[in-house]
Write a protein that holds these residues in place. Structure first.
Motif, PDB file in Angstrom:
ATOM      1  N   LEU A  58       7.332  -1.567   6.693  1.00  0.00           N
ATOM      2  CA  LEU A  58       6.859  -0.570   6.504  1.00  0.00           C
ATOM      3  C   LEU A  58       5.986   0.114   5.053  1.00  0.00           C
ATOM      4  CD1 LEU A  58       7.959   2.679   7.672  1.00  0.00           C
ATOM      5  CD2 LEU A  58       9.632   2.160   6.373  1.00  0.00           C
ATOM      6  N   ALA A  59       6.139  -0.367   4.327  1.00  0.00           N
ATOM      7  CA  ALA A  59       5.668  -0.619   2.778  1.00  0.00           C
ATOM      8  C   ALA A  59       4.031  -0.874   2.951  1.00  0.00           C
ATOM      9  CB  ALA A  59       6.066  -1.504   1.700  1.00  0.00           C
ATOM     10  N   ARG A  60       3.618  -0.981   4.324  1.00  0.00           N
ATOM     11  CA  ARG A  60       2.811  -1.968   4.600  1.00  0.00           C
ATOM     12  C   ARG A  60       2.066  -3.286   3.699  1.00  0.00           C
ATOM     13  NH1 ARG A  60      -1.547   2.315   4.068  1.00  0.00           N
ATOM     14  NH2 ARG A  60      -3.026   1.285   5.509  1.00  0.00           N
ATOM     15  N   PRO A  61       2.414  -3.813   3.325  1.00  0.00           N
ATOM     16  CA  PRO A  61       1.831  -5.392   2.506  1.00  0.00           C
ATOM     17  C   PRO A  61       0.718  -5.576   2.969  1.00  0.00           C
ATOM     18  CG  PRO A  61       2.917  -6.091   3.454  1.00  0.00           C
ATOM     19  CD  PRO A  61       3.237  -4.446   4.636  1.00  0.00           C
TER      20      PRO A  61
ATOM     21  N   CYS B 271      11.607   1.662  -1.669  1.00  0.00           N
ATOM     22  CA  CYS B 271      13.366   2.277  -2.248  1.00  0.00           C
ATOM     23  C   CYS B 271      14.116   2.263  -1.543  1.00  0.00           C
ATOM     24  CB  CYS B 271      12.946   3.884  -3.170  1.00  0.00           C
ATOM     25  SG  CYS B 271      11.934   3.495  -3.930  1.00  0.00           S
ATOM     26  N   LEU B 272      13.305   2.314   0.433  1.00  0.00           N
ATOM     27  CA  LEU B 272      14.807   2.161   0.997  1.00  0.00           C
ATOM     28  C   LEU B 272      15.443   1.597   1.148  1.00  0.00           C
ATOM     29  CD1 LEU B 272      13.124   3.771   4.089  1.00  0.00           C
ATOM     30  CD2 LEU B 272      13.945   5.034   2.863  1.00  0.00           C
TER      31      LEU B 272
ATOM     32  N   GLN C 267       0.662  -1.065   0.156  1.00  0.00           N
ATOM     33  CA  GLN C 267       0.056   0.044  -0.281  1.00  0.00           C
ATOM     34  C   GLN C 267       0.916   1.157  -0.212  1.00  0.00           C
ATOM     35  OE1 GLN C 267      -3.730   0.025   2.554  1.00  0.00           O
ATOM     36  NE2 GLN C 267      -2.349  -2.735   3.124  1.00  0.00           N
ATOM     37  N   SER C 268       2.015   1.581   0.455  1.00  0.00           N
ATOM     38  CA  SER C 268       3.459   3.117   0.014  1.00  0.00           C
ATOM     39  C   SER C 268       4.400   2.272  -0.144  1.00  0.00           C
ATOM     40  CB  SER C 268       3.748   3.087   1.877  1.00  0.00           C
ATOM     41  OG  SER C 268       2.059   3.320   2.170  1.00  0.00           O
TER      42      SER C 268
END
Length: 723
Positions: A63-66, A13-14, A7-8
């Protein structure tokens, strides 16, 4: 829909930081191994570094909210239509309810607006007539604003007629498709309602409208009606030299409630009297069992099941293992608490970055952009010097997010940025429109105060309060200075008019003193005789000298008036525009006519020196008089167009002013035949208007209020009890 999604995704990219981190860990491990070798120890393996890197990857993925197992939900709004009907007659100014009946009623409506979430609201005010201040809307802020404008001057004339308000509701607010979903909340003291109760009940029963009556005022002792004059002094209303005492009409309101009780939508009367009351609780008690209308919206959103917390748990476990030192490398055996502390410290640093980088949102819109994007767009507009567009974007962001869903720091930040935008708009309008600038600055001040209330520790908002207050004082001083200058110019124009009137009177008197030579007969003209051939009066030389001297004095007065007119014209003519176009002189036509007056006076003074040219002198005096009259008419018409400052007590006075008498019509028709007057009153070319939409709306609002006040004054005498 995709069964699995980040979702993000941009957070991934981090992962590019993985390579410099691996290089730094490898370099640190090599240096530690060198130190261990010098001290006789063994080299440490790279397993711990790989565990740390794996934990870092898992945290980035979290952090990318899977998300998994998506499902779509639609947006719906449910609620009833609530029409607030507010009595604004003068009797509502009575102070038996604190601070007055009207303010107590308005405070109750404010409480209801603050509690409502899905109801559509409308506001109708009434006294002798009714006005719709706010149509049915979900915009509670607009309803708040219009509620502040409700006062006895907002209706056409005094009295108390609930029937007119109900007719407004039936004709303009009640919707047939929402029959049974509409309620009317009436806040009144009930005076002068009884004779219309039957008609009101019939309309409510016919349209199946629920009724909640709230009675305000002391039903026994009553209270006098305070009247505050322009100087702030308070007196009390009298009728036939007796103080008026107004009381709550309990019986009339009870009768109206009884007549509408058989309606399916229900009816209830609450005698609040002089006590405090909670209007939202009273309404919800009445409407709790009533049906609500549901409207399905076309927009929808997708909800995913969050699985990021599983990745975080695995990452914490890897960090715990990575921070455990092998027994062969230990000089002092660390405790389990120290291992857990080291792991927790590392995890806290990474989780702090996780929380500060993104908020855990649970919904991703399928059709609309993220509200965060709207906020970023608004901030970009603000930084680019477009405060008006930025305010619109901030309002859109707040509407989509909803005030309830915003946290106090987020709401404080929003209000702070809005305040900065209003300050920028005020600064842009400070020179041309100080009144608008002061209004914008006061709005900015209110936003800074709301920011401080939402987040008391928000120092940036608090630091802007004093400079904003100083700006408001400067704008107020500038407005007062402009008003003083306007009064000074008005006084100068009044003095100019008086001098012109005195000059006209003096010129007329002198013209009447100059005798007209005898007219020649047709036979004398055929013989070629002239006025010079007639005998001069005995005192012709003396009179000629006196006429010429007095006319010369009038000429000097005319020149002085011309100089004064030029000075006033320079003061009131706007400065040259940026495009270097010459501004239009506001006294262009009066100045031209005044030059002609002085020229005619000069010729008249010359002609009056000799008896045989007295006739020409009289004609020039007449020309000067006519020109002065034209100037006075032009100045009078300009003052009338500047603003309707005159008051009238009766409508008949206004109509009599608009009707010309027979003598005036005859005078106007005779003036049309005079060539000098016709040429002097020709239409002048007008400048291209330079008004904004806001200026036109503000002018129209002021004109509307003025017309309402005048109609109220004219109709006030027709109402026996206009309180």
């Amino acid at each position: 829909m995709t069964p699995f999604i980040f979702q993000s995704p941009w957070i991934l990219c981090l992962l590019l930081l993985l390579f410099p981190m691996a290089w730094l860990l490898h370099r640190a491990r090599k240096r530690r191994n060198i130190v261990h070798a010098q001290m006789g120890g063994t080299a440490r393996s790279s397993t711990h570094d790989w565990l740390r890197l794996a934990a870092f990857v898992l945290l980035i993925i979290a952090l990318a909210r899977p998300g998994i197992q998506p499902h779509r939900e639609s947006i719906s709004k449910t609620g009833r239509d609530v029409i607030f009907v507010l009595d604004v007659s003068q009797s509502m100014l009575a102070e038996d309810a604190y601070p007055s009946r009207l303010e107590a009623a308005k405070n109750g409506i404010r409480d209801a607006l603050d509690r409502f979430r899905t109801e559509r609201v409308a506001l109708v005010i009434y006294a002798g007539s009714a006005n719709i201040l706010c149509p049915l809307t979900h915009d509670y802020d607009f309803a708040h604003y219009m509620l502040d404008q409700a006062n006895p001057r907002a209706v056409d004339f005094g009295g108390t007629t609930l029937l007119s308000a109900m007719e407004k509701c039936v004709d303009n607010l009640l919707i047939e498709s929402r029959t049974g979903m509409q309620d009317v909340v009436v806040l009144t003291d009930g005076e002068e309602h009884g004779e219309h109760n039957q008609k009101i009940a019939e309309q409510l029963l016919e349209h199946q409208v629920g009724l909640l009556l709230v009675g305000l005022g002391d039903p026994v002792s009553g209270s006098r009606i305070p009247i505050i004059d322009e100087e702030g002094a308070t007196s009390y209303l009298k009728h036939e030299d007796q103080f008026v005492t107004t009381r709550l009409n309990d019986q009339g309101l009870l009768e109206l409630s009884r007549l509408t009780a058989r309606s399916e939508a229900g009816s209830k009367y609450i005698p609040a009297a002089t006590s405090a009351f909670n209007l939202p609780d009273l309404y919800y008690q009445v409407a709790s069992d009533k049906p609500v209308a549901s409207t399905e919206a076309a927009d929808s959103y997708v909800v995913y099941r969050e699985i990021a917390f599983g990745f975080i748990a695995i990452a914490l476990a890897l960090l715990l293992i990575a921070e455990r030192t092998p027994r062969s490398e230990q000089t002092n055996h660390p405790t389990a608490a120290s291992v857990a502390t080291n792991a927790a410290t590392t995890a806290a640093i990474l989780l702090g970055f996780l929380v500060s980088s993104t908020s855990l949102q649970h919904r991703v819109s399928a059709a609309e952009p993220s509200p965060t994007i709207h906020f970023a767009d608004a901030l970009l507009l603000q930084n680019n010097g477009q405060p008006g567009e930025a305010i619109d974007a901030y309002n859109m962001f707040e509407t989509e997010q909803g005030r309830v869903s915003l946290s106090p720091p987020q709401l404080a930040t929003l209000r702070y940025n809005q305040g900065l935008c209003y300050l920028a708009m005020a600064d842009a309008q400070a020179e041309a429109e100080p009144r608008s600038a002061m209004s914008l600055a006061m709005t900015a001040q209110r936003h800074f105060l709301e920011a401080c209330q939402s987040s008391p520790g928000f120092q940036q908002a608090a630091q802007n309060l004093d400079p904003t207050a100083q700006l408001i004082m400067e704008y107020s001083a500038r407005i007062e200075q402009e008003e003083e200058e306007d009064k000074k110019r008005q006084q100068q124009m009044q003095d100019l008019v008086e001098r012109l009137q005195e000059l006209e009177q003096a010129q007329t008197e002198l013209r009447d003193q100059v005798p007209s030579p005898p007219r020649l007969t047709a036979a004398q003209r055929r013989l070629g005789k002239t006025n010079s051939a007639t005998e001069a009066p005995d005192n012709a030389d003396t009179e000629s000298k006196r006429f010429s001297q007095e006319q010369g004095q009038l000429q000097l007065e005319g020149q002085a008036i011309l100089i004064e007119m030029q000075t006033i014209d320079q003061a009131i003519t706007p400065p040259m525009n940026d495009d270097s176009t010459k501004p239009v002189s506001l006294l262009q036509e009066p100045l031209r006519l005044m030059n002609e007056v002085v020229a005619a006076q000069t010729i008249a003074a010359t002609r009056l020196k000799q008896w045989n040219t007295w006739h020409d002198g009289r004609e020039q005096q007449q020309v000067a008089i006519v020109k002065i009259q034209e100037i006075l008419e032009l100045l009078a018409s300009d003052s009338d167009q500047d603003g309707d400052e005159g008051d009238w007590d009766e409508e008949d006075d206004y109509e009599s002013m608009m009707e010309a008498s027979d003598s005036e019509q005859a005078m106007m028709s005779s003036m049309q035949g005079q060539g000098d007057f016709a040429s002097g009153s020709s239409m002048q070319s007008l400048p291209v208007p330079n008004y904004s939409v806001e200026d036109i709306l503000m002018e129209e609002e002021g004109s509307l209020q003025f017309r309402q006040q005048q109609r109220a004054k004219s109709n006030e005498g027709k109402v026996e009890k206009n309180w």
